[in-house]
Design a protein around this motif. Structure first.
Motif, short mmCIF file in Angstrom:
data_model
loop_
_atom_site.label_atom_id
_atom_site.label_comp_id
_atom_site.label_asym_id
_atom_site.label_seq_id
_atom_site.Cartn_x
_atom_site.Cartn_y
_atom_site.Cartn_z
N ARG A 190 1.01 -1.35 0.14
CA ARG A 190 0.13 -0.06 -0.20
C ARG A 190 0.94 1.31 -0.14
NH1 ARG A 190 -5.77 0.32 2.89
NH2 ARG A 190 -5.92 -0.63 1.33
N VAL A 191 0.67 1.87 -1.15
CA VAL A 191 0.86 3.64 -1.08
C VAL A 191 0.06 4.53 -0.42
CG1 VAL A 191 3.39 2.26 -2.31
CG2 VAL A 191 1.42 3.39 -3.05
N TYR A 192 0.61 5.65 -0.44
CA TYR A 192 0.14 7.28 -0.70
C TYR A 192 0.62 8.19 -1.72
CZ TYR A 192 -0.47 4.76 4.00
OH TYR A 192 -1.23 3.93 4.49
N ALA A 193 -0.73 8.52 -2.12
CA ALA A 193 -0.08 9.64 -3.21
C ALA A 193 -0.72 11.20 -3.58
CB ALA A 193 -0.67 8.73 -4.60
N ASN A 207 -15.01 9.07 -12.21
CA ASN A 207 -13.33 9.11 -12.43
C ASN A 207 -12.20 7.90 -11.86
OD1 ASN A 207 -13.00 11.65 -11.39
ND2 ASN A 207 -13.74 11.18 -9.09
N PRO A 208 -11.55 8.15 -12.45
CA PRO A 208 -10.94 6.71 -12.57
C PRO A 208 -10.18 6.20 -11.22
CG PRO A 208 -8.95 8.33 -13.26
CD PRO A 208 -10.18 9.12 -13.02
N ARG A 209 -10.23 4.64 -11.02
CA ARG A 209 -9.85 3.90 -10.31
C ARG A 209 -8.32 3.29 -9.82
NH1 ARG A 209 -13.90 3.35 -6.02
NH2 ARG A 209 -13.02 2.21 -4.97
N SER A 210 -7.74 2.50 -12.21
CA SER A 210 -7.46 1.68 -11.38
C SER A 210 -6.12 2.65 -12.68
CB SER A 210 -7.72 0.25 -12.94
OG SER A 210 -8.47 0.11 -11.99
N PHE A 211 -5.16 2.42 -12.27
CA PHE A 211 -3.83 3.79 -12.84
C PHE A 211 -2.73 2.02 -13.12
CE2 PHE A 211 -5.76 6.17 -10.48
CZ PHE A 211 -6.05 7.83 -10.80
N ASN A 238 1.25 -1.33 -11.57
CA ASN A 238 0.07 -0.79 -11.66
C ASN A 238 -0.79 -0.90 -10.25
OD1 ASN A 238 -0.08 -2.78 -14.76
ND2 ASN A 238 -1.75 -1.77 -14.68
N ALA A 239 -1.43 0.23 -10.70
CA ALA A 239 -1.98 0.58 -8.89
C ALA A 239 -3.57 0.58 -8.95
CB ALA A 239 -1.81 1.71 -8.11
N GLU A 240 -3.88 0.07 -7.93
CA GLU A 240 -5.89 0.39 -7.81
C GLU A 240 -6.10 1.61 -6.64
OE1 GLU A 240 -9.90 -0.02 -9.28
OE2 GLU A 240 -7.92 -1.58 -9.63
N LEU A 241 -6.94 2.81 -6.90
CA LEU A 241 -7.08 3.82 -6.18
C LEU A 241 -8.07 2.81 -4.95
CD1 LEU A 241 -7.38 6.88 -5.42
CD2 LEU A 241 -9.31 6.89 -6.28
N ALA A 242 -8.02 2.90 -3.61
CA ALA A 242 -8.42 2.13 -2.84
C ALA A 242 -9.41 3.41 -1.52
CB ALA A 242 -7.85 1.91 -1.65
N ARG A 243 -8.72 4.90 -1.45
CA ARG A 243 -9.44 6.36 -1.18
C ARG A 243 -8.47 7.10 -1.88
NH1 ARG A 243 -7.04 5.02 3.59
NH2 ARG A 243 -8.29 3.06 4.46
N VAL A 266 -2.99 4.35 -1.82
CA VAL A 266 -3.28 3.37 -3.15
C VAL A 266 -3.02 2.06 -3.18
CG1 VAL A 266 -2.07 3.36 -5.81
CG2 VAL A 266 -2.70 5.85 -4.87
N ASP A 267 -3.36 0.93 -3.60
CA ASP A 267 -2.29 -0.13 -3.27
C ASP A 267 -1.89 -0.59 -4.89
OD1 ASP A 267 -3.44 -0.45 -1.26
OD2 ASP A 267 -5.92 -1.09 -1.96
N ILE A 268 -0.80 -1.29 -4.77
CA ILE A 268 0.42 -1.79 -5.85
C ILE A 268 -0.57 -3.04 -6.33
CG2 ILE A 268 2.49 -1.94 -6.71
CD1 ILE A 268 1.75 0.51 -5.85
#
Length: 400
Positions: A190-193, A207-211, A238-243, A266-268
């Motif tokens: 888990r990371v922060y962006a 809004n996009p959730r997948s990056f 790839n990463a997925e927006l969690a919050r 963000v979850d990797i």
């Protein structure tokens, strides 16, 4: 056991293929599109076939389609110019209403008469009857239909190349912190962006959730004009927006409350390389699975190789590698376009002449490439056939 006459057998074969096509509609129809131009070409050719002179020298009289075959393989087997696939399809238009719906186990018969060639699914002058035994097919038609190219050659590149302009790269959300003060992150972490005014990170609908996570965007420069065509980002994962990114009120301990920015969570989900703070994200584009029909561009193409993808330290590309070229969708380039590779023509010294002047050798045919991914001013092409190494600056033109 059932016995059918020749006429019944022909009708049954046609109905079987048509039923297969209909059974796959609309999913397969969308996955395997047929352009009006390709259908028109096939209809014209299907009336009498193609001149025998256009056949490949060793075109087989009979061929049984095998697993692992591709439409490109079969085109090369039967035609001198494999990108003329609609004509190969046209030779058997009635039995194959969709050129993509060719399956392992089908037998192709080459009929040569009156100076023309036609491809059939039944032998000419064969037995009037055919015996059929009932059997069950467990595989789906979608999985059996032949691909245009061997999928493993281009599948990774459908995910990785990411080209954007300078402003988009500059405003892309960036990773600002990791959990447990780790330096490098991998899948499952888990990371922060933080986003920007033009690229906010929010879980709200729409809004996009997948990056995609990337680093080191490199300028793609036109080898002729020097124009920067875009920036190619180095794909990391790839990463997925969690919050969502939010603002919280925090007491300073002295009776005052101030607002503090809380970065998005963000979850990797997948990594090609390890990810770290400072890396950036761009929305994952929609997945577009295509079965590319090789075809000739309808406009004049005079492109140049801009770079060899994924090989910054390699100056020469070979067969089955991918190159970026300096023409894209704004210039009419589209997936499936087949282009002829030409050498640049070396500058050499004429040691036989007075003063030993420098002369430029002519460009030579060096193979074929097929475009499979396009951006506005840049496209990516798979090198299908290469005689000598391909270099930055080499030309690509309409097939010859």
């Amino acid at each position: 056991m059932m016995t059918f006459s020749s006429a019944q057998r022909t009708a049954l074969g046609a109905l079987t293929v048509i039923a297969a096509a209909l059974a796959c509609t609309p999913a397969l129809a969308q996955k395997y599109p047929i352009s009006d131009a390709q259908r028109s070409t096939a209809q014209q050719v299907s009336e009498k076939g193609i001149p025998i002179s256009e056949l490949a020298p060793n075109a087989p009289d009979t061929y049984v389609v095998k697993r692992g075959d591709t439409l490109w393989d079969i085109s090369k087997m039967y035609l001198k110019s494999p990108w003329r696939w609609p004509e190969l399809w046209g030779m058997n238009l009635k039995a194959l209403p969709n050129p993509h719906l060719i399956f392992p186990g089908q037998t192709l018969y080459l009929d040569k008469s009156d100076g023309y060639a036609r491809l059939r699914t039944q032998p000419v002058g064969g037995s009037d009857t055919i015996r059929l035994s009932p059997r069950t097919r467990t595989d789906s038609l979608a999985s059996l239909a032949l691909p245009t190219l061997k999928s493993h050659l281009i599948a990774p590149f459908l995910v990785e190349p990411l080209v954007a302009d300078a402003a988009t790269i500059e405003q892309a959300p960036r990773l600002v912190a990791t959990t447990d003060q780790r330096v490098l992150m991998a899948a499952g972490d888990r990371v922060y962006a933080r986003g920007s005014a033009n690229a906010q990170l929010s879980t709200k609908a729409g809004n996009p959730r997948s990056f995609r996570v990337f680093r080191d965007a490199v300028a793609l420069k036109d080898p002729v004009s020097g124009e920067i065509l875009g920036y190619e980002a180095r794909y990391l994962g790839n990463a997925e927006l969690a919050r969502s990114e939010t603002v919280e009120e925090v007491s300073d301990g002295k009776g005052k409350v101030k607002q503090e920015l809380v970065p998005a969570t963000v979850d990797i989900t997948a990594t090609k390389e390890e990810i770290r703070a400072g890396d950036r994200m761009l929305p994952e584009p929609g997945r577009n699975f295509k079965n590319y029909i090789p075809h000739e561009p309808q406009t004049n193409v005079n492109a140049r190789v801009v770079s060899i993808y994924g090989s910054s330290n390699v100056a020469v590309a070979g067969q089955n590698q991918v190159v970026a070229i300096n023409m894209g969708s704004t210039q009419g380039i589209e997936p499936g376009h087949v282009l002829t590779l030409l050498t640049k023509g070396d500058l050499v010294k004429d040691v036989t002449g007075d003063g030993k002047p420098m002369i430029k050798l002519p460009s030579e045919h060096n193979g074929l490439a097929m475009v499979f991914l396009t951006f506005d001013k840049v496209s990516y092409a798979l090198l299908l056939e290469v005689r000598t190494g391909v270099q930055v600056g080499d030309r690509l033109v309409n097939p010859q």
